[in-house]
Write an enzyme that holds these catalytic residues in place. Structure first.
Site, PDB file in Angstrom:
ATOM      1  N   GLY A  10       0.954  -1.169   0.008  1.00  0.00           N
ATOM      2  CA  GLY A  10       0.157  -0.096   0.090  1.00  0.00           C
ATOM      3  C   GLY A  10       0.857   1.416  -0.060  1.00  0.00           C
ATOM      4  O   GLY A  10       1.683   1.382   0.683  1.00  0.00           O
ATOM      5  N   GLN A  50       2.985   9.911   1.218  1.00  0.00           N
ATOM      6  CA  GLN A  50       4.423   9.282   1.213  1.00  0.00           C
ATOM      7  C   GLN A  50       5.181   9.450   0.341  1.00  0.00           C
ATOM      8  O   GLN A  50       6.416   9.241   0.092  1.00  0.00           O
ATOM      9  CB  GLN A  50       4.197   7.602   1.472  1.00  0.00           C
ATOM     10  CG  GLN A  50       3.507   7.143   2.781  1.00  0.00           C
ATOM     11  CD  GLN A  50       3.290   5.801   2.720  1.00  0.00           C
ATOM     12  OE1 GLN A  50       2.375   5.238   2.218  1.00  0.00           O
ATOM     13  NE2 GLN A  50       4.430   4.966   3.173  1.00  0.00           N
ATOM     14  N   CYS A  93       5.810  -0.261   7.308  1.00  0.00           N
ATOM     15  CA  CYS A  93       5.695   0.930   6.324  1.00  0.00           C
ATOM     16  C   CYS A  93       6.454   1.454   5.732  1.00  0.00           C
ATOM     17  O   CYS A  93       8.051   1.342   6.040  1.00  0.00           O
ATOM     18  CB  CYS A  93       5.100   2.019   7.446  1.00  0.00           C
ATOM     19  SG  CYS A  93       4.561   3.769   6.538  1.00  0.00           S
ATOM     20  N   LEU A  94       6.634   1.693   4.596  1.00  0.00           N
ATOM     21  CA  LEU A  94       7.596   2.065   3.533  1.00  0.00           C
ATOM     22  C   LEU A  94       8.260   3.416   3.819  1.00  0.00           C
ATOM     23  O   LEU A  94       9.518   3.541   3.753  1.00  0.00           O
ATOM     24  CB  LEU A  94       7.129   2.238   1.969  1.00  0.00           C
ATOM     25  CG  LEU A  94       6.546   1.115   1.237  1.00  0.00           C
ATOM     26  CD1 LEU A  94       6.071   1.474  -0.064  1.00  0.00           C
ATOM     27  CD2 LEU A  94       7.842   0.118   1.257  1.00  0.00           C
ATOM     28  N   HIS A 115      -4.496   1.289   7.733  1.00  0.00           N
ATOM     29  CA  HIS A 115      -3.200   2.092   7.841  1.00  0.00           C
ATOM     30  C   HIS A 115      -3.037   2.977   6.655  1.00  0.00           C
ATOM     31  O   HIS A 115      -2.282   4.321   7.119  1.00  0.00           O
ATOM     32  CB  HIS A 115      -2.025   0.782   7.451  1.00  0.00           C
ATOM     33  CG  HIS A 115      -0.616   1.139   7.366  1.00  0.00           C
ATOM     34  ND1 HIS A 115       0.311   0.716   8.173  1.00  0.00           N
ATOM     35  CD2 HIS A 115      -0.061   2.156   6.296  1.00  0.00           C
ATOM     36  CE1 HIS A 115       1.534   1.319   7.815  1.00  0.00           C
ATOM     37  NE2 HIS A 115       1.396   2.184   6.963  1.00  0.00           N
ATOM     38  N   GLU A 116      -3.333   2.825   5.565  1.00  0.00           N
ATOM     39  CA  GLU A 116      -3.364   3.743   4.340  1.00  0.00           C
ATOM     40  C   GLU A 116      -4.122   5.032   4.704  1.00  0.00           C
ATOM     41  O   GLU A 116      -4.074   6.401   4.480  1.00  0.00           O
ATOM     42  CB  GLU A 116      -3.783   3.241   3.019  1.00  0.00           C
ATOM     43  CG  GLU A 116      -2.805   2.041   2.654  1.00  0.00           C
ATOM     44  CD  GLU A 116      -1.263   2.468   2.783  1.00  0.00           C
ATOM     45  OE1 GLU A 116      -1.060   3.710   2.504  1.00  0.00           O
ATOM     46  OE2 GLU A 116      -0.568   1.416   2.960  1.00  0.00           O
ATOM     47  N   HIS A 161      -2.816   7.346   7.284  1.00  0.00           N
ATOM     48  CA  HIS A 161      -1.580   8.221   6.586  1.00  0.00           C
ATOM     49  C   HIS A 161      -2.214   9.611   6.013  1.00  0.00           C
ATOM     50  O   HIS A 161      -1.706  10.573   6.040  1.00  0.00           O
ATOM     51  CB  HIS A 161      -1.116   7.577   5.342  1.00  0.00           C
ATOM     52  CG  HIS A 161       0.130   6.724   5.633  1.00  0.00           C
ATOM     53  ND1 HIS A 161       1.473   7.265   6.201  1.00  0.00           N
ATOM     54  CD2 HIS A 161       0.352   5.483   5.225  1.00  0.00           C
ATOM     55  CE1 HIS A 161       2.457   6.176   6.305  1.00  0.00           C
ATOM     56  NE2 HIS A 161       1.719   5.038   5.769  1.00  0.00           N
TER      57      HIS A 161
HETATM   58 NI    NI Z   1       2.568   3.220   5.689  1.00  0.00          NI
END
Ligand code: NI
Length: 150
Positions: A44, A49, A96-97, A138-139, A142
């Protein structure tokens, strides 16, 4: 085009994001997001991000379908998403990236329903359980400046 992934500590990750109107320019940006997500081997990616304070994220669970059957064929774009239903509870490892090499147990609902616009501006609702429910939460977080480490 591969986009730069912003890492923990950068202000854009903590911003309240703006609602979007789907447009052709946005379609190009979304294609770049998919390319970036695939290269980063994530499931995701949210617009903040990659430096944009917009209410938009993508999920691509197709690579994970072997371990998580709920991800089978799941590849979607969510514009102006909201979680409209949640139930149950799960606590699983998350990453998380934007927070490389850090993982932690996070409590999430077991099942959620997310409503959003697709890239053509059509409203859809989709149910996610297990990993998908975690990913949708989670997304969405963000987009409200919330990180899983919180
Ligand atoms: Ni994330």
């Amino acid at each position: 085009m591969i986009l730069s992934i912003y890492l923990y500590g950068q202000p854009v990750l903590r911003k309240q994001t703006e609602e979007l109107t789907p447009s052709p320019e946005l379609t190009t940006f979304i294609a770049d997001m998919y390319e970036t997500l695939t290269q980063a081997e994530g499931c995701g990616l949210a617009a903040p991000q990659v430096g944009k304070p917009w209410r938009l994220f993508i999920v691509d669970g197709t690579e994970l379908a072997e371990d998580y059957p709920e991800c089978e064929g799941f590849k979607k774009t969510f514009i102006n998403p909201e979680i409209i239903e949640k139930c149950g509870e799960q606590e699983e490892i998350e990453g998380c990236l934007s927070v490389p090499n850090e993982y932690g147990y996070t409590k999430r609902p077991e099942r959620v329903v997310c409503r959003a616009l697709d890239r053509n501006g059509n409203t859809f609702e989709i149910e996610g359980t297990g990993l998908l429910a975690r990913c949708l939460c989670h997304e969405t977080d963000h987009l409200d400046g919330v990180m899983f480490t919180d």
